[in-house]
Design a protein around this motif. Structure first.
Motif, PDB file in Angstrom:
ATOM      1  N   LYS A 169     -29.894 -22.550  11.119  1.00 55.00           N
ATOM      2  CA  LYS A 169     -28.849 -21.422  11.321  1.00 55.00           C
ATOM      3  C   LYS A 169     -29.744 -20.199  12.270  1.00 55.00           C
ATOM      4  O   LYS A 169     -31.062 -20.455  12.121  1.00 55.00           O
ATOM      5  N   GLY A 170     -29.113 -19.781  13.043  1.00 57.42           N
ATOM      6  CA  GLY A 170     -29.574 -18.780  13.810  1.00 57.42           C
ATOM      7  C   GLY A 170     -29.310 -17.441  13.114  1.00 57.42           C
ATOM      8  O   GLY A 170     -28.474 -16.870  12.407  1.00 57.42           O
ATOM      9  N   TYR A 171     -30.402 -16.390  13.773  1.00 56.89           N
ATOM     10  CA  TYR A 171     -30.567 -15.000  13.338  1.00 56.89           C
ATOM     11  C   TYR A 171     -30.651 -14.129  14.435  1.00 56.89           C
ATOM     12  O   TYR A 171     -31.309 -14.416  15.344  1.00 56.89           O
ATOM     13  N   LYS A 172     -29.985 -12.950  14.207  1.00 53.77           N
ATOM     14  CA  LYS A 172     -30.583 -11.905  15.147  1.00 53.77           C
ATOM     15  C   LYS A 172     -30.792 -10.632  14.506  1.00 53.77           C
ATOM     16  O   LYS A 172     -30.558 -10.283  13.390  1.00 53.77           O
ATOM     17  N   ILE A 177     -31.314 -11.964  19.598  1.00 49.90           N
ATOM     18  CA  ILE A 177     -31.484 -13.136  18.946  1.00 49.90           C
ATOM     19  C   ILE A 177     -32.770 -13.367  18.562  1.00 49.90           C
ATOM     20  O   ILE A 177     -33.390 -13.511  19.767  1.00 49.90           O
ATOM     21  N   ILE A 178     -33.362 -13.427  17.503  1.00 46.40           N
ATOM     22  CA  ILE A 178     -34.744 -13.709  17.320  1.00 46.40           C
ATOM     23  C   ILE A 178     -34.987 -15.383  17.194  1.00 46.40           C
ATOM     24  O   ILE A 178     -36.136 -15.900  16.892  1.00 46.40           O
ATOM     25  N   ARG A 179     -33.775 -16.034  16.559  1.00 49.48           N
ATOM     26  CA  ARG A 179     -33.654 -17.515  16.326  1.00 49.48           C
ATOM     27  C   ARG A 179     -32.409 -18.061  16.897  1.00 49.48           C
ATOM     28  O   ARG A 179     -31.570 -17.586  16.108  1.00 49.48           O
ATOM     29  N   PHE A 180     -32.553 -18.904  17.851  1.00 49.86           N
ATOM     30  CA  PHE A 180     -31.454 -19.321  18.248  1.00 49.86           C
ATOM     31  C   PHE A 180     -30.892 -20.599  17.129  1.00 49.86           C
ATOM     32  O   PHE A 180     -31.869 -21.370  16.764  1.00 49.86           O
TER      33      PHE A 180
END
Length: 187
Positions: A169-172, A177-180
């Protein structure tokens, strides 16, 4: 007698001429003094104008500085949690994997307790500004929002050039976006 009169007249004329010359000199001195005073006044006006210009420029520069620093401060507050949240992402991933296994358990109390802890963790992270990047199988792949790990032959023609599976999963945080998300795309 004429000589005397002529001499007196000539002396008077000479005196008048000298008086006129003195008056002209005084007038020209007064004019020079007035011009000097005007030029001093003009110089002072010019210096005042220069100082006003410097002041206005300095004031504008200070206003720009205040705006820039307040914007930087706001940006800093928005992303101050970024490092902590990025460190929590692997823990969140592990928790999701554990939840997948625990949810299959027969023990309802265990399932209920872990579910409550997971929801509390997620709601706390969401309150700090963390959002999940929503991607699912079948979405069109966009390199600006996802990272392709690999390409596989598409299981169907509909999935060509689209996301087949989301591996991570990605997070922003806010708009950044801090992790794609890591995805597999169909070829």
């Amino acid at each position: 007698m004429f000589k005397k009169i002529f001499k007196n007249m000539s002396q008077e004329n000479t005196e008048n001429i000298e008086k006129d010359n003195l008056m002209d000199d005084n007038v020209s001195e007064n004019q020079e003094t007035a011009q000097e005073e005007l030029s001093v006044e003009e110089q002072l006006q010019q210096e005042l104008a220069k100082e006003k210009d410097k002041f206005l420029r300095l004031f504008a520069e200070f206003e720009n500085y205040k705006k820039r620093t307040s914007k930087e401060r706001i940006d800093l507050f928005k992303t101050a949690n970024q490092e902590v949240l990025q460190a929590m992402l692997p823990v969140l991933d592990d928790f999701d994997r554990a939840w997948t296994q625990i949810s299959k358990s027969e023990d309802d109390a265990l399932v209920k307790g872990v579910e409550l802890i997971q929801e509390k963790l997620k709601s706390t992270l969401v309150a700090k500004g963390l959002e999940e990047v929503e991607l699912k199988a079948g979405d069109v792949f966009n390199a600006d929002f996802a990272e392709a790990i690999t390409q596989i032959p598409a299981p169907s023609d509909e999935l060509k050039g689209k996301i087949v599976d989301v591996i991570e999963k990605g997070y922003k945080l806010g708009d950044k976006i801090i992790r794609f998300p890591k995805v597999v795309i169909g070829q």
